[in-house]
Design a protein around this motif. Structure first.
Motif, PDB file in Angstrom:
ATOM      1  N   ALA A 260       0.806  -1.213   0.000  1.00 17.53           N
ATOM      2  CA  ALA A 260       0.000   0.000   0.000  1.00 17.53           C
ATOM      3  C   ALA A 260       0.843   1.269   0.000  1.00 17.53           C
ATOM      4  O   ALA A 260       0.298   2.367  -0.008  1.00 17.53           O
ATOM      5  CB  ALA A 260      -0.941   0.005   1.214  1.00 17.53           C
ATOM      6  N   TRP A 261       2.180   1.110   0.050  1.00 15.78           N
ATOM      7  CA  TRP A 261       3.034   2.293   0.001  1.00 15.78           C
ATOM      8  C   TRP A 261       2.906   2.966  -1.364  1.00 15.78           C
ATOM      9  O   TRP A 261       2.869   2.287  -2.398  1.00 15.78           O
ATOM     10  CB  TRP A 261       4.492   1.898   0.217  1.00 15.78           C
ATOM     11  CG  TRP A 261       4.824   1.571   1.640  1.00 15.78           C
ATOM     12  CD1 TRP A 261       3.959   1.447   2.684  1.00 15.78           C
ATOM     13  CD2 TRP A 261       6.127   1.309   2.154  1.00 15.78           C
ATOM     14  NE1 TRP A 261       4.627   1.122   3.823  1.00 15.78           N
ATOM     15  CE2 TRP A 261       5.970   1.035   3.541  1.00 15.78           C
ATOM     16  CE3 TRP A 261       7.394   1.273   1.594  1.00 15.78           C
ATOM     17  CZ2 TRP A 261       7.043   0.729   4.357  1.00 15.78           C
ATOM     18  CZ3 TRP A 261       8.459   0.975   2.407  1.00 15.78           C
ATOM     19  CH2 TRP A 261       8.293   0.714   3.772  1.00 15.78           C
ATOM     20  N   PRO A 262       2.878   4.274  -1.405  1.00 16.48           N
ATOM     21  CA  PRO A 262       2.870   4.951  -2.708  1.00 16.48           C
ATOM     22  C   PRO A 262       4.209   4.782  -3.405  1.00 16.48           C
ATOM     23  O   PRO A 262       5.236   4.544  -2.761  1.00 16.48           O
ATOM     24  CB  PRO A 262       2.614   6.411  -2.342  1.00 16.48           C
ATOM     25  CG  PRO A 262       3.153   6.549  -0.957  1.00 16.48           C
ATOM     26  CD  PRO A 262       2.875   5.234  -0.280  1.00 16.48           C
ATOM     27  N   THR A 263       4.203   4.881  -4.713  1.00 12.58           N
ATOM     28  CA  THR A 263       5.422   4.727  -5.495  1.00 12.58           C
ATOM     29  C   THR A 263       5.907   6.085  -5.988  1.00 12.58           C
ATOM     30  O   THR A 263       5.136   7.034  -6.102  1.00 12.58           O
ATOM     31  CB  THR A 263       5.171   3.814  -6.707  1.00 12.58           C
ATOM     32  OG1 THR A 263       4.112   4.368  -7.499  1.00 12.58           O
ATOM     33  CG2 THR A 263       4.792   2.418  -6.255  1.00 12.58           C
ATOM     34  N   LEU A 264       7.186   6.158  -6.259  1.00 10.45           N
ATOM     35  CA  LEU A 264       7.756   7.347  -6.881  1.00 10.45           C
ATOM     36  C   LEU A 264       7.495   7.223  -8.380  1.00 10.45           C
ATOM     37  O   LEU A 264       8.097   6.383  -9.055  1.00 10.45           O
ATOM     38  CB  LEU A 264       9.251   7.436  -6.577  1.00 10.45           C
ATOM     39  CG  LEU A 264       9.937   8.748  -6.964  1.00 10.45           C
ATOM     40  CD1 LEU A 264       9.402   9.910  -6.146  1.00 10.45           C
ATOM     41  CD2 LEU A 264      11.458   8.635  -6.773  1.00 10.45           C
ATOM     42  N   CYS A 265       6.605   8.050  -8.904  1.00  7.36           N
ATOM     43  CA  CYS A 265       6.148   7.932 -10.281  1.00  7.36           C
ATOM     44  C   CYS A 265       7.176   8.520 -11.245  1.00  7.36           C
ATOM     45  O   CYS A 265       7.482   9.721 -11.161  1.00  7.36           O
ATOM     46  CB  CYS A 265       4.803   8.639 -10.445  1.00  7.36           C
ATOM     47  SG  CYS A 265       4.171   8.627 -12.127  1.00  7.36           S
ATOM     48  N   PRO A 266       7.731   7.745 -12.165  1.00  6.18           N
ATOM     49  CA  PRO A 266       8.752   8.276 -13.079  1.00  6.18           C
ATOM     50  C   PRO A 266       8.232   9.385 -13.981  1.00  6.18           C
ATOM     51  O   PRO A 266       8.955  10.333 -14.284  1.00  6.18           O
ATOM     52  CB  PRO A 266       9.209   7.051 -13.872  1.00  6.18           C
ATOM     53  CG  PRO A 266       8.095   6.067 -13.737  1.00  6.18           C
ATOM     54  CD  PRO A 266       7.478   6.310 -12.400  1.00  6.18           C
ATOM     55  N   ALA A 267       6.971   9.282 -14.435  1.00  7.27           N
ATOM     56  CA  ALA A 267       6.429  10.323 -15.313  1.00  7.27           C
ATOM     57  C   ALA A 267       6.316  11.654 -14.573  1.00  7.27           C
ATOM     58  O   ALA A 267       6.626  12.720 -15.127  1.00  7.27           O
ATOM     59  CB  ALA A 267       5.064   9.889 -15.848  1.00  7.27           C
ATOM     60  N   LYS A 268       5.894  11.621 -13.301  1.00 10.80           N
ATOM     61  CA  LYS A 268       5.781  12.856 -12.535  1.00 10.80           C
ATOM     62  C   LYS A 268       7.150  13.401 -12.147  1.00 10.80           C
ATOM     63  O   LYS A 268       7.343  14.622 -12.089  1.00 10.80           O
ATOM     64  CB  LYS A 268       4.922  12.613 -11.288  1.00 10.80           C
ATOM     65  CG  LYS A 268       3.465  12.302 -11.608  1.00 10.80           C
ATOM     66  CD  LYS A 268       2.637  12.125 -10.340  1.00 10.80           C
ATOM     67  CE  LYS A 268       1.190  11.834 -10.669  1.00 10.80           C
ATOM     68  NZ  LYS A 268       0.356  11.674  -9.457  1.00 10.80           N
ATOM     69  N   VAL A 269       8.114  12.518 -11.896  1.00  6.57           N
ATOM     70  CA  VAL A 269       9.474  12.977 -11.625  1.00  6.57           C
ATOM     71  C   VAL A 269      10.047  13.674 -12.859  1.00  6.57           C
ATOM     72  O   VAL A 269      10.684  14.732 -12.754  1.00  6.57           O
ATOM     73  CB  VAL A 269      10.367  11.796 -11.202  1.00  6.57           C
ATOM     74  CG1 VAL A 269      11.833  12.216 -11.152  1.00  6.57           C
ATOM     75  CG2 VAL A 269       9.937  11.260  -9.840  1.00  6.57           C
ATOM     76  N   ILE A 358       4.883   1.592 -21.691  1.00  5.48           N
ATOM     77  CA  ILE A 358       3.760   1.390 -20.784  1.00  5.48           C
ATOM     78  C   ILE A 358       3.576  -0.104 -20.586  1.00  5.48           C
ATOM     79  O   ILE A 358       3.569  -0.874 -21.550  1.00  5.48           O
ATOM     80  CB  ILE A 358       2.471   2.029 -21.326  1.00  5.48           C
ATOM     81  CG1 ILE A 358       2.706   3.525 -21.592  1.00  5.48           C
ATOM     82  CG2 ILE A 358       1.317   1.824 -20.363  1.00  5.48           C
ATOM     83  CD1 ILE A 358       3.051   4.328 -20.367  1.00  5.48           C
ATOM     84  N   ASP A 359       3.426  -0.520 -19.316  1.00  2.65           N
ATOM     85  CA  ASP A 359       3.285  -1.951 -19.080  1.00  2.65           C
ATOM     86  C   ASP A 359       1.870  -2.413 -19.389  1.00  2.65           C
ATOM     87  O   ASP A 359       1.005  -1.637 -19.773  1.00  2.65           O
ATOM     88  CB  ASP A 359       3.685  -2.301 -17.641  1.00  2.65           C
ATOM     89  CG  ASP A 359       2.667  -1.815 -16.609  1.00  2.65           C
ATOM     90  OD1 ASP A 359       1.695  -1.142 -17.003  1.00  2.65           O
ATOM     91  OD2 ASP A 359       2.843  -2.118 -15.422  1.00  2.65           O
ATOM     92  N   ARG A 360       1.629  -3.699 -19.178  1.00  2.00           N
ATOM     93  CA  ARG A 360       0.344  -4.277 -19.573  1.00  2.00           C
ATOM     94  C   ARG A 360      -0.810  -3.768 -18.722  1.00  2.00           C
ATOM     95  O   ARG A 360      -1.974  -3.965 -19.068  1.00  2.00           O
ATOM     96  CB  ARG A 360       0.419  -5.798 -19.498  1.00  2.00           C
ATOM     97  CG  ARG A 360       0.808  -6.337 -18.124  1.00  2.00           C
ATOM     98  CD  ARG A 360       0.910  -7.853 -18.166  1.00  2.00           C
ATOM     99  NE  ARG A 360       1.358  -8.418 -16.911  1.00  2.00           N
ATOM    100  CZ  ARG A 360       2.628  -8.600 -16.599  1.00  2.00           C
ATOM    101  NH1 ARG A 360       3.561  -8.227 -17.469  1.00  2.00           N
ATOM    102  NH2 ARG A 360       2.979  -9.128 -15.441  1.00  2.00           N
ATOM    103  N   ARG A 361      -0.495  -3.131 -17.580  1.00  2.00           N
ATOM    104  CA  ARG A 361      -1.569  -2.552 -16.764  1.00  2.00           C
ATOM    105  C   ARG A 361      -1.814  -1.091 -17.095  1.00  2.00           C
ATOM    106  O   ARG A 361      -2.602  -0.420 -16.439  1.00  2.00           O
ATOM    107  CB  ARG A 361      -1.207  -2.708 -15.281  1.00  2.00           C
ATOM    108  CG  ARG A 361      -1.423  -4.101 -14.734  1.00  2.00           C
ATOM    109  CD  ARG A 361      -0.665  -4.286 -13.440  1.00  2.00           C
ATOM    110  NE  ARG A 361       0.773  -4.282 -13.679  1.00  2.00           N
ATOM    111  CZ  ARG A 361       1.478  -5.359 -13.999  1.00  2.00           C
ATOM    112  NH1 ARG A 361       0.860  -6.521 -14.132  1.00  2.00           N
ATOM    113  NH2 ARG A 361       2.773  -5.293 -14.198  1.00  2.00           N
ATOM    114  N   GLY A 362      -1.079  -0.563 -18.087  1.00  2.00           N
ATOM    115  CA  GLY A 362      -1.277   0.818 -18.497  1.00  2.00           C
ATOM    116  C   GLY A 362      -0.539   1.824 -17.653  1.00  2.00           C
ATOM    117  O   GLY A 362      -0.809   3.023 -17.737  1.00  2.00           O
ATOM    118  N   ALA A 363       0.412   1.380 -16.829  1.00  2.00           N
ATOM    119  CA  ALA A 363       1.170   2.284 -15.968  1.00  2.00           C
ATOM    120  C   ALA A 363       2.627   2.289 -16.410  1.00  2.00           C
ATOM    121  O   ALA A 363       3.138   1.326 -16.967  1.00  2.00           O
ATOM    122  CB  ALA A 363       1.062   1.852 -14.510  1.00  2.00           C
ATOM    123  N   SER A 364       3.300   3.387 -16.157  1.00  2.00           N
ATOM    124  CA  SER A 364       4.720   3.499 -16.490  1.00  2.00           C
ATOM    125  C   SER A 364       5.548   3.169 -15.260  1.00  2.00           C
ATOM    126  O   SER A 364       5.150   3.459 -14.131  1.00  2.00           O
ATOM    127  CB  SER A 364       5.050   4.909 -16.974  1.00  2.00           C
ATOM    128  OG  SER A 364       4.807   5.862 -15.945  1.00  2.00           O
TER     129      SER A 364
END
Length: 511
Positions: A260-269, A358-364
């Motif tokens: 449940a920890w949030p991730t560091l999003c590469p697109a937002k970085v 983009i992975d198979r779940r649509g997230a980067s």
């Protein structure tokens, strides 16, 4: 008929012909002489030595120092940007295969028509060591997710990086990252150029902006064109949208499980990184005798800037700046050896770079990068083979300019596999450079036909060829029909880049 002596017995008639020598210096596919190809490859190396040689000129040094100073100004505006970071500077841009971002939109840049030389700069904005962060890997796709804890070194990490947080990793991952070394990247820093140190590559980018001369009259804006290729909205609106999206996403509490920890999003970085660079760039004023920033744009997960040097001669230089995460240790299933033997002198660390896919779940996600290990490998590659690779790269550039092709990095990977497959004495002979260049191009065609290439560092993984290789295959077949003409064109392009010529802008910011 006169008698002649052949050996010890007399023989009447003309002497027999001398034994035929095998024609080993002819390319079967094109009929080109390999000696001529080798001479052109060597001439290309001479013409490109102004930017790829071990002793760069003063204009290149000023341009690099300008970029390092620009990054220092970013830290003043946003303390999250590291005040002292070990930067890795590579010759050649991302579009020339300096990094593997997969088939991603990289912009319309093309070396030659639009800039004279390119570089890639890896900027660590986050470090992972043994303080409790969990790096989760997807072993099937080579993606990585960096899950942030609530606190790190007594600092609220989630609060500090709130505008760059992404959702938790969906469904968990098959494996977690385990390090083989607990050495911190901070122990590897040097102080060559305060506030940033940097490591340069000891041997060697691409655009639809035409290089335009300028008479230098009248005031000029230090930044003519700032564009975010990731979003069609203007910069300020883009930055506001990113922040709003992060605020609307609920942040898990510290008591929640790792999943449940949030991730560091590469697109937002990447968006934050570009926004800060653009904010600083717009506040610059021209300084006589200093390089001038004429263009900045974001493509996929990195920022591209163009610098015009004062000269003489005047050049237009391209820098791909990419925010990365520095990871101490070594991922599981990764090769720690090579044809050159164990790279024991290199620190056990690697990078995470924003993926263009983009992975198979649509997230980067983040993508594993072994740029430092590749730098160590290239230092052990024989010079003739490096020249052959540089020539093959020059021939490939116009074929992939403005496309999403991953072929340049595939070509670089084939360079490493060639060192494992072929005898070192053969690769080290200067007269074999022509054959090696053609061999790399033929191997690239084979890879495009099969659709995969084994990853050099991750055992069992494959590099993605990308979409639409048929057009590139056709172009490579035409090139192989007359490699001499293509190499002659590359030499002339290198000569023009060496001379420079009043490059001061990209012409009105047209895209």
């Amino acid at each position: 008929m006169a008698s002649a002596v052949w050996g010890s017995a007399p023989w009447w008639g003309p002497p027999p012909p001398a034994p035929a020598r095998p024609l080993t210096d002819i390319d079967f596919c094109s009929g080109a002489q390999l000696q001529e190809l080798t001479q052109l490859i060597q001439e290309l190396g001479v013409q490109e030595s102004w930017s790829d040689g071990p002793n760069p000129g003063p204009d290149l040094l000023r341009a690099k120092n300008f970029v390092f100073s620009l990054l220092g100004l970013v830290h003043r505006r946003d303390p999250r940007f590291p005040p002292q970071a070990e930067l890795l500077l590579l010759r050649g841009g991302i579009r020339e295969g300096s990094l593997d971002l997969g088939p991603a939109p990289l912009g319309p840049y093309a070396r030659g028509p639009h800039y004279d030389a390119g570089f890639t700069l890896l900027v660590p904005v986050f470090s992972v060591d043994d303080t409790g962060q969990e790096l989760q890997l997807d072993v099937e796709s080579c993606y990585a997710w960096l899950c942030l804890p609530e606190l790190m070194h007594g600092i609220s990490v989630r609060e500090a990086w709130q505008d760059c947080l992404g959702p938790p990793v969906p469904g968990g991952r098959d494996s977690s990252h385990r390090t083989e070394s607990e050495e911190s990247p901070k122990d590897q820093q040097s102080s060559v150029h305060p506030p940033h140190s940097y490591v340069t590559e000891s041997e060697p980018l691409v655009s639809s902006f035409e290089k335009s001369p300028s008479n230098g009259s009248g005031p000029e804006s230090p930044l003519q064109d700032v564009t975010d290729r990731g979003f069609p909205a203007p910069l300020k609106k883009m930055n506001g949208d990113v922040t709003k999206a992060a605020v609307d996403s609920p942040v898990p509490q510290p008591s929640e499980a790792l999943e449940a920890w949030p991730t560091l999003c590469p697109a937002k970085v990447a968006a934050w990184f570009f926004a800060m660079l653009a904010e600083v760039a717009e506040s610059l004023y021209p300084v006589p005798g200093a390089p001038r920033l004429v263009h900045a744009a974001r493509h996929a997960g990195f920022t591209t800037i163009l610098l015009a040097t004062p000269g003489p001669p005047r050049h237009l230089l391209l820098f791909d700046l990419i925010p990365v995460v520095s990871v101490a240790g070594w991922p599981e299933r990764a090769r720690s050896h090579s044809w050159a033997g164990p790279l024991a002198s290199e620190p056990s660390s690697f990078y995470l770079v924003p993926s263009g896919r983009i992975d198979r779940r649509g997230a980067s996600g983040w993508q594993l990068c072994f740029a430092r290990q590749e730098l160590a490998l290239k230092a052990r590659i024989p010079a003739p083979l490096l020249q052959a690779h540089a020539a093959a790269q020059a021939l490939l550039r116009p074929l992939v300019a403005g496309t999403r092709a991953a072929a340049p990095y595939l070509l670089r990977t084939l360079l490493y596999w060639a060192c494992e497959r072929l005898p070192a004495l053969y690769l080290a002979r200067p007269e074999n450079a022509g054959a090696c260049c053609l061999g790399l191009l033929d191997e690239l065609s084979r890879v495009l036909e099969t659709g995969t290439l084994p990853h050099y560092f991750l055992s069992g993984q494959k590099l993605c060829v990308g979409d639409g290789p048929a057009a590139l295959l056709f172009a490579l077949a035409r090139l192989r029909g007359d490699p001499v003409r293509a190499l002659c064109a590359a030499v002339e392009e290198a000569k023009a880049a060496r001379k420079g010529g009043g490059l001061a802008g990209v012409g009105g910011g047209a895209h």
